[in-house]
Design a protein around this motif. Structure first.
Motif, PDB file in Angstrom:
ATOM      1  N   PRO A 268      36.074  40.849  36.905  1.00  0.00           N
ATOM      2  CA  PRO A 268      36.891  42.133  36.513  1.00  0.00           C
ATOM      3  C   PRO A 268      36.234  42.647  35.219  1.00  0.00           C
ATOM      4  O   PRO A 268      35.821  42.075  34.348  1.00  0.00           O
ATOM      5  CB  PRO A 268      38.376  41.513  36.282  1.00  0.00           C
ATOM      6  CG  PRO A 268      38.059  40.053  36.002  1.00  0.00           C
ATOM      7  CD  PRO A 268      36.821  39.665  36.937  1.00  0.00           C
ATOM      8  N   SER A 269      36.387  44.128  35.351  1.00  0.00           N
ATOM      9  CA  SER A 269      35.899  44.731  34.042  1.00  0.00           C
ATOM     10  C   SER A 269      36.802  45.958  33.845  1.00  0.00           C
ATOM     11  O   SER A 269      37.575  46.464  34.745  1.00  0.00           O
ATOM     12  CB  SER A 269      34.431  45.138  34.124  1.00  0.00           C
ATOM     13  OG  SER A 269      34.352  46.213  34.966  1.00  0.00           O
ATOM     14  N   PRO A 270      37.066  46.453  32.692  1.00  0.00           N
ATOM     15  CA  PRO A 270      37.935  47.480  32.332  1.00  0.00           C
ATOM     16  C   PRO A 270      37.768  48.802  33.369  1.00  0.00           C
ATOM     17  O   PRO A 270      38.574  49.465  33.606  1.00  0.00           O
ATOM     18  CB  PRO A 270      37.732  47.849  30.718  1.00  0.00           C
ATOM     19  CG  PRO A 270      37.267  46.587  30.153  1.00  0.00           C
ATOM     20  CD  PRO A 270      36.480  45.973  31.365  1.00  0.00           C
ATOM     21  N   THR A 271      36.364  48.812  33.504  1.00  0.00           N
ATOM     22  CA  THR A 271      35.972  50.182  34.451  1.00  0.00           C
ATOM     23  C   THR A 271      36.128  49.935  35.936  1.00  0.00           C
ATOM     24  O   THR A 271      36.046  50.957  36.641  1.00  0.00           O
ATOM     25  CB  THR A 271      34.542  50.523  33.999  1.00  0.00           C
ATOM     26  OG1 THR A 271      33.823  49.644  34.644  1.00  0.00           O
ATOM     27  CG2 THR A 271      34.247  50.780  32.463  1.00  0.00           C
ATOM     28  N   MET A 272      36.615  48.927  36.219  1.00  0.00           N
ATOM     29  CA  MET A 272      36.765  48.692  37.596  1.00  0.00           C
ATOM     30  C   MET A 272      38.178  49.062  38.219  1.00  0.00           C
ATOM     31  O   MET A 272      38.781  48.739  39.165  1.00  0.00           O
ATOM     32  CB  MET A 272      36.509  47.223  38.069  1.00  0.00           C
ATOM     33  CG  MET A 272      34.883  46.954  38.130  1.00  0.00           C
ATOM     34  SD  MET A 272      34.541  45.460  38.534  1.00  0.00           S
ATOM     35  CE  MET A 272      35.276  44.971  40.091  1.00  0.00           C
ATOM     36  N   ALA A 273      39.082  49.396  37.356  1.00  0.00           N
ATOM     37  CA  ALA A 273      40.663  49.543  37.593  1.00  0.00           C
ATOM     38  C   ALA A 273      40.492  50.412  38.747  1.00  0.00           C
ATOM     39  O   ALA A 273      40.310  51.725  38.539  1.00  0.00           O
ATOM     40  CB  ALA A 273      41.327  49.962  36.244  1.00  0.00           C
ATOM     41  N   PRO A 274      40.842  50.117  39.895  1.00  0.00           N
ATOM     42  CA  PRO A 274      41.173  51.190  40.905  1.00  0.00           C
ATOM     43  C   PRO A 274      42.496  52.020  40.968  1.00  0.00           C
ATOM     44  O   PRO A 274      43.594  51.610  40.140  1.00  0.00           O
ATOM     45  CB  PRO A 274      41.308  50.182  42.182  1.00  0.00           C
ATOM     46  CG  PRO A 274      41.960  48.907  41.470  1.00  0.00           C
ATOM     47  CD  PRO A 274      41.414  48.961  40.307  1.00  0.00           C
ATOM     48  N   THR A 275      42.366  53.064  41.459  1.00  0.00           N
ATOM     49  CA  THR A 275      43.585  53.847  41.631  1.00  0.00           C
ATOM     50  C   THR A 275      44.470  53.616  42.858  1.00  0.00           C
ATOM     51  O   THR A 275      43.799  53.536  43.983  1.00  0.00           O
ATOM     52  CB  THR A 275      43.092  55.348  41.896  1.00  0.00           C
ATOM     53  OG1 THR A 275      42.150  55.802  40.914  1.00  0.00           O
ATOM     54  CG2 THR A 275      44.264  56.349  41.677  1.00  0.00           C
ATOM     55  N   VAL A 276      45.508  53.012  42.518  1.00  0.00           N
ATOM     56  CA  VAL A 276      46.554  52.407  43.623  1.00  0.00           C
ATOM     57  C   VAL A 276      47.836  53.209  43.601  1.00  0.00           C
ATOM     58  O   VAL A 276      48.401  53.521  42.633  1.00  0.00           O
ATOM     59  CB  VAL A 276      46.775  50.923  43.288  1.00  0.00           C
ATOM     60  CG1 VAL A 276      47.423  50.307  44.377  1.00  0.00           C
ATOM     61  CG2 VAL A 276      45.329  50.287  43.305  1.00  0.00           C
ATOM     62  N   GLU A 277      48.311  53.315  44.840  1.00  0.00           N
ATOM     63  CA  GLU A 277      49.605  53.925  45.103  1.00  0.00           C
ATOM     64  C   GLU A 277      50.561  52.976  44.266  1.00  0.00           C
ATOM     65  O   GLU A 277      50.539  51.859  44.426  1.00  0.00           O
ATOM     66  CB  GLU A 277      49.860  53.717  46.628  1.00  0.00           C
ATOM     67  CG  GLU A 277      51.258  54.200  47.172  1.00  0.00           C
ATOM     68  CD  GLU A 277      51.846  55.575  46.745  1.00  0.00           C
ATOM     69  OE1 GLU A 277      52.962  55.459  46.269  1.00  0.00           O
ATOM     70  OE2 GLU A 277      51.107  56.627  46.888  1.00  0.00           O
ATOM     71  N   PRO A 278      51.347  53.703  43.459  1.00  0.00           N
ATOM     72  CA  PRO A 278      52.359  52.881  42.755  1.00  0.00           C
ATOM     73  C   PRO A 278      53.308  51.974  43.490  1.00  0.00           C
ATOM     74  O   PRO A 278      53.502  50.825  43.051  1.00  0.00           O
ATOM     75  CB  PRO A 278      53.002  53.941  41.823  1.00  0.00           C
ATOM     76  CG  PRO A 278      52.521  54.989  41.924  1.00  0.00           C
ATOM     77  CD  PRO A 278      51.321  55.090  43.150  1.00  0.00           C
ATOM     78  N   ALA A 279      53.543  52.309  44.762  1.00  0.00           N
ATOM     79  CA  ALA A 279      54.524  51.653  45.425  1.00  0.00           C
ATOM     80  C   ALA A 279      53.765  50.321  46.201  1.00  0.00           C
ATOM     81  O   ALA A 279      54.623  49.511  46.912  1.00  0.00           O
ATOM     82  CB  ALA A 279      55.282  52.620  46.459  1.00  0.00           C
ATOM     83  N   LEU A 280      52.472  50.425  46.199  1.00  0.00           N
ATOM     84  CA  LEU A 280      51.815  49.397  46.837  1.00  0.00           C
ATOM     85  C   LEU A 280      52.039  48.102  46.338  1.00  0.00           C
ATOM     86  O   LEU A 280      52.387  47.094  47.368  1.00  0.00           O
ATOM     87  CB  LEU A 280      50.284  49.686  46.808  1.00  0.00           C
ATOM     88  CG  LEU A 280      49.525  48.755  47.711  1.00  0.00           C
ATOM     89  CD1 LEU A 280      49.858  48.771  49.179  1.00  0.00           C
ATOM     90  CD2 LEU A 280      47.961  48.945  47.569  1.00  0.00           C
ATOM     91  N   ILE A 281      51.903  47.764  45.067  1.00  0.00           N
ATOM     92  CA  ILE A 281      52.213  46.393  44.799  1.00  0.00           C
ATOM     93  C   ILE A 281      53.505  45.730  44.974  1.00  0.00           C
ATOM     94  O   ILE A 281      53.664  44.778  45.498  1.00  0.00           O
ATOM     95  CB  ILE A 281      52.135  46.346  43.195  1.00  0.00           C
ATOM     96  CG1 ILE A 281      50.559  46.806  42.663  1.00  0.00           C
ATOM     97  CG2 ILE A 281      52.312  45.121  42.477  1.00  0.00           C
ATOM     98  CD1 ILE A 281      49.460  46.017  43.419  1.00  0.00           C
ATOM     99  N   PRO A 282      54.791  46.447  44.769  1.00  0.00           N
ATOM    100  CA  PRO A 282      55.893  46.001  45.316  1.00  0.00           C
ATOM    101  C   PRO A 282      56.159  45.771  46.768  1.00  0.00           C
ATOM    102  O   PRO A 282      56.729  44.767  47.187  1.00  0.00           O
ATOM    103  CB  PRO A 282      57.217  47.105  44.739  1.00  0.00           C
ATOM    104  CG  PRO A 282      56.449  47.759  43.706  1.00  0.00           C
ATOM    105  CD  PRO A 282      54.841  47.639  44.102  1.00  0.00           C
ATOM    106  N   ALA A 283      55.580  46.569  47.478  1.00  0.00           N
ATOM    107  CA  ALA A 283      55.434  46.548  49.085  1.00  0.00           C
ATOM    108  C   ALA A 283      54.513  45.176  49.417  1.00  0.00           C
ATOM    109  O   ALA A 283      55.144  44.495  50.158  1.00  0.00           O
ATOM    110  CB  ALA A 283      54.704  47.696  49.528  1.00  0.00           C
TER     111      ALA A 283
END
Length: 91
Positions: free
Chosen positions: A19-34
Motif C-alpha cells: 500500500p502507498s498513499p497514492t493508491m487510495a482508490p475512490t470508493v462509493e461511501p456506502a460500499l464499506i458498510p454494505a
C-alpha cells in the motif's frame, strides 16, 4: 489438523502490491458498510475477485474451498450488495 494444514499451505507471495498513499482508490461511501453486511466468505471472495483481480481458482486455493463455491459466494455477495446499495441491473 486444520491448523497444521493452514500452516503448511503455500501462500501467494507478492500477490498484492504494497500500500502507498497514492493508491487510495475512490470508493462509493456506502460500499464499506454494505460489505460489512455480507458473510465473511462472501466479503472475502467478492473483495479478492473484484478489488484484487484474483481468479476464482486463486481465491479457492487461498480460502481452502472449491472454485464453484467461490463463484456462488461472489454471485450471492454481489446480489446482496446490489440490494443494499439499491443498484438496478439490466437483467
Amino acid at each position: 489438523f486444520r491448523v497444521g494444514q493452514s500452516r503448511t499451505r503455500r501462500r501467494k507471495e507478492g500477490a498484492l502490491p504494497a500500500p502507498s498513499p497514492t493508491m487510495a482508490p475512490t470508493v462509493e461511501p456506502a460500499l464499506i458498510p454494505a460489505l460489512l453486511e455480507l458473510t465473511a466468505h462472501q466479503r472475502t471472495a467478492v473483495w479478492l475477485v473484484h478489488a484484487c483481480d484474483w481468479s476464482y481458482a486463486e481465491v479457492a486455493e487461498a480460502m481452502g474451498l472449491g472454485p464453484s463455491t467461490i463463484g456462488t459466494h461472489v454471485t450471492r455477495g454481489l446480489e446482496q450488495l446490489r440490494r443494499i446499495l439499491e443498484v438496478e441491473t439490466n437483467a
